[in-house]
Design a protein around this motif. Sequence first.
Motif, short mmCIF file in Angstrom:
data_model
loop_
_atom_site.label_atom_id
_atom_site.label_comp_id
_atom_site.label_asym_id
_atom_site.label_seq_id
_atom_site.Cartn_x
_atom_site.Cartn_y
_atom_site.Cartn_z
N GLN A 98 3.61 -35.19 23.63
CA GLN A 98 4.50 -35.33 24.79
C GLN A 98 4.41 -36.71 25.43
O GLN A 98 5.08 -36.99 26.40
CB GLN A 98 4.16 -34.26 25.84
CG GLN A 98 4.34 -32.83 25.33
CD GLN A 98 4.27 -31.81 26.45
OE1 GLN A 98 3.44 -31.89 27.35
NE2 GLN A 98 5.17 -30.84 26.41
N ASP A 99 3.53 -37.56 24.89
CA ASP A 99 3.45 -38.94 25.38
C ASP A 99 4.60 -39.75 24.79
O ASP A 99 5.07 -39.46 23.69
CB ASP A 99 2.14 -39.60 24.93
CG ASP A 99 0.91 -39.02 25.63
OD1 ASP A 99 1.07 -38.19 26.54
OD2 ASP A 99 -0.21 -39.44 25.27
N SER A 100 5.02 -40.75 25.52
CA SER A 100 5.98 -41.72 24.98
C SER A 100 5.50 -43.11 25.36
O SER A 100 4.73 -43.26 26.30
CB SER A 100 7.37 -41.50 25.55
OG SER A 100 7.89 -40.24 25.19
N ALA A 157 3.88 -43.29 29.04
CA ALA A 157 4.33 -42.15 29.85
C ALA A 157 3.78 -40.88 29.24
O ALA A 157 3.91 -40.65 28.04
CB ALA A 157 5.85 -42.11 29.92
N ASP A 158 3.15 -40.05 30.07
CA ASP A 158 2.52 -38.81 29.60
C ASP A 158 3.31 -37.65 30.21
O ASP A 158 3.19 -37.38 31.40
CB ASP A 158 1.05 -38.81 30.06
CG ASP A 158 0.30 -37.55 29.67
OD1 ASP A 158 0.93 -36.57 29.23
OD2 ASP A 158 -0.94 -37.54 29.84
N GLY A 159 4.11 -37.02 29.39
CA GLY A 159 5.01 -35.98 29.88
C GLY A 159 4.31 -34.65 30.11
O GLY A 159 3.35 -34.32 29.45
N SER A 197 -2.89 -43.10 28.13
CA SER A 197 -2.77 -41.77 28.72
C SER A 197 -4.17 -41.18 28.86
O SER A 197 -5.14 -41.68 28.30
CB SER A 197 -1.86 -40.88 27.86
OG SER A 197 -2.36 -40.76 26.55
N ASP A 198 -4.27 -40.08 29.59
CA ASP A 198 -5.59 -39.50 29.85
C ASP A 198 -6.22 -38.89 28.61
O ASP A 198 -7.40 -38.56 28.62
CB ASP A 198 -5.52 -38.45 31.00
CG ASP A 198 -4.61 -37.28 30.69
OD1 ASP A 198 -3.85 -37.36 29.69
OD2 ASP A 198 -4.63 -36.28 31.43
N GLY A 199 -5.45 -38.77 27.54
CA GLY A 199 -6.01 -38.31 26.27
C GLY A 199 -7.07 -39.26 25.74
O GLY A 199 -7.95 -38.87 24.97
N LEU A 200 -7.02 -40.53 26.17
CA LEU A 200 -8.09 -41.46 25.83
C LEU A 200 -9.24 -41.35 26.82
O LEU A 200 -10.39 -41.15 26.43
CB LEU A 200 -7.58 -42.91 25.82
CG LEU A 200 -8.70 -43.96 25.62
CD1 LEU A 200 -9.27 -43.89 24.21
CD2 LEU A 200 -8.21 -45.36 25.94
N ARG A 229 -8.44 -33.48 22.64
CA ARG A 229 -7.86 -32.28 23.23
C ARG A 229 -6.48 -32.49 23.82
O ARG A 229 -5.83 -31.56 24.24
CB ARG A 229 -8.82 -31.73 24.30
CG ARG A 229 -10.02 -31.04 23.69
CD ARG A 229 -11.14 -30.87 24.68
NE ARG A 229 -11.79 -32.15 24.94
CZ ARG A 229 -12.94 -32.26 25.59
NH1 ARG A 229 -13.54 -31.21 26.07
NH2 ARG A 229 -13.50 -33.45 25.79
N ASP A 230 -6.05 -33.75 23.87
CA ASP A 230 -4.75 -34.06 24.45
C ASP A 230 -4.09 -35.13 23.59
O ASP A 230 -4.74 -35.72 22.72
CB ASP A 230 -4.96 -34.56 25.89
CG ASP A 230 -3.69 -34.58 26.72
OD1 ASP A 230 -2.62 -34.18 26.19
OD2 ASP A 230 -3.77 -34.98 27.89
N ASN A 231 -2.83 -35.37 23.84
CA ASN A 231 -2.14 -36.47 23.17
C ASN A 231 -2.79 -37.79 23.62
O ASN A 231 -3.22 -37.91 24.76
CB ASN A 231 -0.66 -36.51 23.54
CG ASN A 231 0.04 -35.17 23.35
OD1 ASN A 231 0.91 -34.81 24.13
ND2 ASN A 231 -0.34 -34.42 22.31
#
Length: 432
Positions: free
Chosen positions: A24-26, A37-39, A191-194, A230-232
């Motif tokens: 969902q990230d762009s 952008a983290d949707g 994004s917070d996935g990092l 755990r996240d994009n």
Amino acid sequence: MIGRAVRLRWGSATDVGQLRSVNQDSMLVGPGIFVVADGMGGHQGGEVASALAIETVSDRSFGPDVGELVTAVEDANETVFERSTQDPSLSGMGTTFVGIAIVEVDGEERLGIVNVGDSRAYQLTGGQLHQITDDHSLVGELVRDGRLSREDARTHPQKNIVTRAVGIDERVEVDDFVVIPYTGDRYLLCSDGLTDEVEERDIAVVLRTIEDPDEAARELVRRANEHGGRDNITIVIVDVVDAGGVAPPVPDADDFSESDDDTQTFLAVPDDRAHEQGSPASAQRSDDELNDLLDGARDHSEPKPQRAVTVRSVAFVVVVLGLLGAGAYLVNDYARNTYHVIIDDSGEVSIYRGRAGGVLWFDPSLEERTGIEAADVPATFRDRLTDGVNQADRPAAERYVANLEDRIEALAPPVTTTTSSTTAPTTTTQPG
Ligand code: MN
């Protein structure tokens, strides 16, 4: 655009991670603007929101002024919000937005930075990594208030609750500031996935040691996946190859004392060096203004009140922001240093730490099960115990339970004959 143009080099990587099925990230990668952008939002909402926000900004020709960059984000907000109101399946979608673009200040090229939400911009300068954006999240507020350590924030159960996002309300408040580009400085958007998976010191090591920005971005993604993914995960790295005539900064004692302290990273002043240089950009911002900037969402919202919003829990954050103003310190003590006795879901009278029903994000935690079944609780106690009875401290809660046991014992018939329950002894006949 102007004579001595800033030259940038960049790289990027994005990955769905190990657990999610959709990314969902762009991102928007150069040449003059860079965005992560983290949707957020169910169904396809998150993907649509982040893609739409970036599309809006990339389609729009904005001038070199940072104000126009902010306007572009506001336009993205409007576009995403309108789409979400038109399509019920996209209702409530939103996205974070962190961007860097080349802007012009007094005829000089600078880097304008805009931020909404909990994606981040970092600056690597002189080998030191500083987060230069504020997280618009619940835990970000707590960290800025000194109520939560930066390290605890990474693992906090409510770390995903954002207090601002693009596209979830008619209006959006955008943080913006300008930094002076210096040759050799490196910027990271992520994004917070990092940041939820990889510690900042490890991020810094990668950024310091891998020169090629694409390669560094891929390595950061690899590490995030290695730590769970755990996240994009989305990474954009921008290097200042040539500052376009800006002289390198002259470090002074202050500069070192701040950058040597790891705990200062969160409070990194976006254009602190600009400030020391006495450049045009620094002249625009007084110390007070910088403090305001670092204080984040609450102070910004005072002169220009705006409805508090959250993607994952609206009512929650509305209450939280109100109470932050009223004194988070007191609330914290109130919420934590209280106990209550309650008949909980297990059907047993239990002692919990925290207020009955919880306060804000402080969920009560189970301290002790008393062995008293709901069925044995006298009617005069039952209603109150179903809601939970608050007690000032743990001994008081224990006295309350002892009193309850006395009452049960006094009321107990000499022989209990129940067919519906095999575990309903009075408290005088403890099993086992
Ligand atoms: Mn995310």
